[in-house]
Each structure stands twice: as C-alpha cells, then as structure tokens.
Design a protein around this motif. Structure first.
Motif, PDB file in Angstrom:
ATOM      1  N   UNK A  96      33.039  -1.340  19.220  1.00  0.00           N
ATOM      2  CA  UNK A  96      32.904  -0.105  20.007  1.00  0.00           C
ATOM      3  C   UNK A  96      32.555   1.115  19.151  1.00  0.00           C
ATOM      4  N   UNK A  97      32.390   0.937  17.859  1.00  0.00           N
ATOM      5  CA  UNK A  97      32.105   2.058  16.947  1.00  0.00           C
ATOM      6  C   UNK A  97      30.732   2.659  17.242  1.00  0.00           C
ATOM      7  N   UNK A  98      30.712   3.945  17.590  1.00  0.00           N
ATOM      8  CA  UNK A  98      29.449   4.619  17.898  1.00  0.00           C
ATOM      9  C   UNK A  98      29.104   5.708  16.892  1.00  0.00           C
ATOM     10  N   UNK A  99      30.089   6.131  16.129  1.00  0.00           N
ATOM     11  CA  UNK A  99      29.842   7.180  15.155  1.00  0.00           C
ATOM     12  C   UNK A  99      30.923   7.221  14.100  1.00  0.00           C
ATOM     13  N   UNK A 100      30.567   7.761  12.949  1.00  0.00           N
ATOM     14  CA  UNK A 100      31.511   7.873  11.839  1.00  0.00           C
ATOM     15  C   UNK A 100      31.432   9.272  11.241  1.00  0.00           C
ATOM     16  N   UNK A 101      32.472   9.620  10.532  1.00  0.00           N
ATOM     17  CA  UNK A 101      32.494  10.805   9.691  1.00  0.00           C
ATOM     18  C   UNK A 101      32.702  10.294   8.277  1.00  0.00           C
ATOM     19  N   UNK A 102      31.790  10.647   7.381  1.00  0.00           N
ATOM     20  CA  UNK A 102      31.916  10.270   5.974  1.00  0.00           C
ATOM     21  C   UNK A 102      32.364  11.519   5.225  1.00  0.00           C
ATOM     22  N   UNK A 103      33.479  11.386   4.521  1.00  0.00           N
ATOM     23  CA  UNK A 103      34.025  12.510   3.784  1.00  0.00           C
ATOM     24  C   UNK A 103      34.156  12.205   2.313  1.00  0.00           C
ATOM     25  N   UNK A 150      20.058  15.968   3.849  1.00  0.00           N
ATOM     26  CA  UNK A 150      21.004  16.857   4.529  1.00  0.00           C
ATOM     27  C   UNK A 150      21.993  17.394   3.489  1.00  0.00           C
ATOM     28  N   UNK A 151      22.072  18.741   3.403  1.00  0.00           N
ATOM     29  CA  UNK A 151      22.982  19.398   2.471  1.00  0.00           C
ATOM     30  C   UNK A 151      23.201  20.822   2.957  1.00  0.00           C
ATOM     31  N   UNK A 152      23.808  21.684   2.150  1.00  0.00           N
ATOM     32  CA  UNK A 152      24.200  23.015   2.612  1.00  0.00           C
ATOM     33  C   UNK A 152      23.046  23.889   3.087  1.00  0.00           C
ATOM     34  N   UNK A 210      33.199  22.663   8.555  1.00  0.00           N
ATOM     35  CA  UNK A 210      34.565  22.658   8.041  1.00  0.00           C
ATOM     36  C   UNK A 210      35.025  21.214   7.883  1.00  0.00           C
ATOM     37  N   UNK A 211      35.394  20.835   6.675  1.00  0.00           N
ATOM     38  CA  UNK A 211      35.927  19.501   6.428  1.00  0.00           C
ATOM     39  C   UNK A 211      37.408  19.486   6.787  1.00  0.00           C
ATOM     40  N   UNK A 212      37.860  18.371   7.335  1.00  0.00           N
ATOM     41  CA  UNK A 212      39.247  18.231   7.771  1.00  0.00           C
ATOM     42  C   UNK A 212      39.959  17.146   6.988  1.00  0.00           C
ATOM     43  N   UNK A 244      41.882  16.912   4.378  1.00  0.00           N
ATOM     44  CA  UNK A 244      41.900  16.813   2.922  1.00  0.00           C
ATOM     45  C   UNK A 244      40.565  16.556   2.266  1.00  0.00           C
ATOM     46  N   UNK A 245      39.521  16.308   3.050  1.00  0.00           N
ATOM     47  CA  UNK A 245      38.189  16.121   2.466  1.00  0.00           C
ATOM     48  C   UNK A 245      37.636  17.480   2.056  1.00  0.00           C
ATOM     49  N   UNK A 246      36.804  17.482   1.026  1.00  0.00           N
ATOM     50  CA  UNK A 246      36.140  18.716   0.589  1.00  0.00           C
ATOM     51  C   UNK A 246      34.898  18.979   1.434  1.00  0.00           C
ATOM     52  N   UNK A 247      34.140  17.909   1.752  1.00  0.00           N
ATOM     53  CA  UNK A 247      32.968  18.021   2.601  1.00  0.00           C
ATOM     54  C   UNK A 247      32.871  16.764   3.443  1.00  0.00           C
ATOM     55  N   UNK A 248      32.253  16.916   4.635  1.00  0.00           N
ATOM     56  CA  UNK A 248      32.102  15.790   5.549  1.00  0.00           C
ATOM     57  C   UNK A 248      30.750  15.846   6.237  1.00  0.00           C
ATOM     58  N   UNK A 249      30.250  14.670   6.605  1.00  0.00           N
ATOM     59  CA  UNK A 249      29.031  14.542   7.379  1.00  0.00           C
ATOM     60  C   UNK A 249      29.336  13.605   8.546  1.00  0.00           C
ATOM     61  N   UNK A 250      28.789  13.952   9.716  1.00  0.00           N
ATOM     62  CA  UNK A 250      28.984  13.145  10.917  1.00  0.00           C
ATOM     63  C   UNK A 250      27.711  12.356  11.191  1.00  0.00           C
ATOM     64  N   UNK A 251      27.865  11.060  11.484  1.00  0.00           N
ATOM     65  CA  UNK A 251      26.715  10.200  11.748  1.00  0.00           C
ATOM     66  C   UNK A 251      26.886   9.574  13.124  1.00  0.00           C
ATOM     67  N   UNK A 252      25.934   9.866  14.013  1.00  0.00           N
ATOM     68  CA  UNK A 252      25.894   9.260  15.345  1.00  0.00           C
ATOM     69  C   UNK A 252      25.045   7.999  15.212  1.00  0.00           C
ATOM     70  N   UNK A 253      25.692   6.849  15.094  1.00  0.00           N
ATOM     71  CA  UNK A 253      24.997   5.605  14.773  1.00  0.00           C
ATOM     72  C   UNK A 253      23.926   5.243  15.799  1.00  0.00           C
ATOM     73  N   UNK A 254      24.169   5.505  17.074  1.00  0.00           N
ATOM     74  CA  UNK A 254      23.205   5.181  18.110  1.00  0.00           C
ATOM     75  C   UNK A 254      21.976   6.071  18.112  1.00  0.00           C
ATOM     76  N   UNK A 255      22.053   7.231  17.482  1.00  0.00           N
ATOM     77  CA  UNK A 255      20.931   8.170  17.445  1.00  0.00           C
ATOM     78  C   UNK A 255      20.099   8.078  16.177  1.00  0.00           C
TER      79      UNK A 255
END
Length: 184
Positions: free
Chosen positions: A15-22, A57-59, A74-76, A78-89
C-alpha cells in the motif's frame, strides 16, 4: 542498514504510495559546516545520469518539474533536511532517485564531511511517518569528501527498492554533478 544493503519497500508494504527521505547529521561544534551542508535529490533515467538540471532538487529548486519530488521546507522528527517522493507520480522514465548531501562551496577554511560525527539517511512512510529504513552511521568512513550519495530509491520489477550507498566525492558537488551528467 549497512552500505550496499537494500530493501524492497513496495513488496514489503504493497500500500506504500509515498515516502519521505530524511538525512540526519551531527557536526559537533563545526557551526560553519552545519550552516553549509545541503541535501540534494537527483531523478535519473539510468544509473548516474540525471534527466536534466531541472531534475536536481535542492534549496534553489525545491521540486522536480513534475512535482513528484519535493524538498520540504521544514524537516521533522530530528532530520536536518527531508524530501517527499510521491511514488505514483514519478515519471516512467525515472528509474532511480539518488539522495545526496554536499558542502556548499564558500566556507574558508574548507570544510569536509570527514568532520561529521554522524550522518544517516532514513526513509519514512509518507502516510503515517513510520520509519521504514535507517542507514548505519556513514560518517566514520569519510575523510576529505565534500559530497556524498547517501542512498537511492530505484525501480525493481513493478515496485520500488531503497539502497544505502555512502559513496563520497573528494571534489564535492562538481564531481557529483559531473558523475550524474549535469553541467555546473
């Protein structure tokens, strides 16, 4: 997870549709290094080849052209930076999404990733923020590197896997960009 290890994310969680990589790092008292570390994400059509400079993709470019990859303001957790990936898109021609960190040129004296006390990459389920992957501490293997590919999301059969890389570049962002076919 250790360098070189991978996990079949969508096979394990259909059911995984997206991830956040931090990315998390600890610079200790190296405040100049802390202020100049940057996370970057590269959308590739084959190993080490970004589709275009718009797929870096960067600042200064917070999302891919198709909006499937977005750097979070804004990273949440405890991460310093994060990127969101919509796997289906993610466009079909993207076979790999590499995540890197680099020292932004400019600080004098020159800082390196070898000054880090710790550096890890992790993957969260975008739906509920459950942690799916955490890498080993990549910092102990670093010395004069100023850029580092942390890990990659990549297509495998009909799903997505994540692999921990930990590959450093002594020539920094210039070498990383060259390795991924981007002009600098």
């Amino acid at each position: 997870m250790k360098r070189g290890a991978n996990v079949a994310l969508t096979r394990e969680i259909p059911s995984l549709t997206g991830v956040v990589v931090g990315v998390r790092w600890d610079t200790g008292r190296e405040h100049v290094l802390e202020a100049n570390l940057v996370m970057a994400t590269l959308l590739c059509d084959r190993p080490n080849h970004a589709l275009s400079d718009e797929h870096f993709v960067f600042f200064n470019q917070l999302s891919s052209p198709d909006l499937s990859v977005k750097q979070l303001e804004t990273a949440l957790a405890g991460d310093k930076e994060q990127v969101e990936i919509d796997l289906g898109s993610v466009p079909a021609e993207v076979t790999r999404i590499a995540v890197a960190v680099y020292v932004n040129d400019g600080p004098v004296p020159r800082r390196t990733l070898g000054q880090l006390r710790s550096c890890t990459v992790r993957v969260l389920n975008r739906a509920d923020n459950a942690e799916l992957v955490t890498s080993e501490n990549l910092a102990p293997a670093l010395s004069f590197e100023t850029a580092l590919t942390l890990g990659e999301m990549y297509r495998h059969e009909s799903g997505w896997k994540f692999k921990v890389l930990g590959e450093g570049y002594a020539e920094g962002i210039t070498a990383l960009a060259r390795d991924f076919g981007l002009p600098l």
